[in-house]
Write a protein that holds these residues in place. Structure first.
Motif, mmCIF file in Angstrom:
data_model
loop_
_atom_site.group_PDB
_atom_site.id
_atom_site.type_symbol
_atom_site.label_atom_id
_atom_site.label_comp_id
_atom_site.label_asym_id
_atom_site.label_seq_id
_atom_site.Cartn_x
_atom_site.Cartn_y
_atom_site.Cartn_z
ATOM 1 N N ARG A 209 0.833 -1.158 0.056
ATOM 2 C CA ARG A 209 -0.123 -0.148 -0.086
ATOM 3 C C ARG A 209 0.812 1.317 0.006
ATOM 4 O O ARG A 209 0.586 2.221 -0.652
ATOM 5 C CB ARG A 209 -0.994 0.197 1.176
ATOM 6 N N HIS B 141 1.211 1.732 -3.885
ATOM 7 C CA HIS B 141 -0.033 2.253 -3.997
ATOM 8 C C HIS B 141 -0.907 1.380 -4.279
ATOM 9 O O HIS B 141 -1.851 1.969 -5.090
ATOM 10 C CB HIS B 141 0.040 3.508 -4.822
ATOM 11 N N VAL C 90 -4.487 -0.804 -3.884
ATOM 12 C CA VAL C 90 -5.523 -0.509 -2.987
ATOM 13 C C VAL C 90 -6.476 -2.016 -3.245
ATOM 14 O O VAL C 90 -6.237 -2.950 -3.968
ATOM 15 C CB VAL C 90 -6.514 0.411 -3.543
ATOM 16 N N GLU D 58 -12.048 -0.207 -2.883
ATOM 17 C CA GLU D 58 -11.242 0.954 -2.191
ATOM 18 C C GLU D 58 -11.413 1.949 -3.252
ATOM 19 O O GLU D 58 -10.959 1.971 -4.328
ATOM 20 C CB GLU D 58 -10.163 0.662 -1.412
ATOM 21 N N PRO E 115 -8.953 4.954 -4.170
ATOM 22 C CA PRO E 115 -7.433 5.556 -4.009
ATOM 23 C C PRO E 115 -7.386 7.159 -4.106
ATOM 24 O O PRO E 115 -8.086 7.691 -4.917
ATOM 25 C CB PRO E 115 -6.539 4.921 -5.026
ATOM 26 N N TYR E 116 -6.888 7.753 -3.220
ATOM 27 C CA TYR E 116 -6.685 9.145 -3.438
ATOM 28 C C TYR E 116 -5.053 9.613 -3.570
ATOM 29 O O TYR E 116 -4.388 8.934 -2.795
ATOM 30 C CB TYR E 116 -7.397 9.787 -2.101
#
Length: 121
Positions: free
Chosen positions: A70, A74, A76, A80, A82-83
């Motif tokens: 994660r 990055h 997810v 979910e 992701p931001y």
């Protein structure tokens, strides 16, 4: 005259002893220094091995692997959202230049791929 001969003989014997002792002494001192360096390297390697063993132990835990995926990759989970947070200095970055070229690697010749690998860091 005999005193001079004795002094010359004594000086020759003294020089021969000094030369016969100098080479082994120099070898001994250099080997002692080399042994000290090798011992320091060995201690550093032992410390590195201990740190790597600890890291291996951490990564054997699936929860830790998920945390690494994660944060570093990055990833997810499905479902979910992701931001991506942009910091003030990120607006000046040109992300288009950081992305791989749009031309697929399969359509490029080997020398184009090689040239691109050399020119891009």
């Amino acid at each position: 005259m005999t005193g001079t001969r004795r002094a010359a003989m004594f000086a020759m014997v003294l020089c021969a002893l000094a030369l016969s002792i100098a080479v082994p002494l120099r070898t001994y001192l250099s080997q002692r220094d080399e042994l000290r360096e090798v011992t320091q390297q060995q201690e550093k390697l032992r410390t590195d091995v201990a740190a790597l063993e600890q890291r291996k132990q951490q990564l054997s835990d699936p929860a830790q692997v998920e945390i690494e995926a994660r944060t570093r990759l990055h990833f997810v989970r499905p479902g979910e959202t992701p931001y991506v947070v942009q910091l003030p200095g990120d607006a000046d970055r040109k992300t288009e230049e950081e992305r791989p070229s749009g031309k697929p690697a399969a359509n490029r010749s080997w020398y184009e791929q090689l040239w691109e690998s050399v020119t891009h860091k």
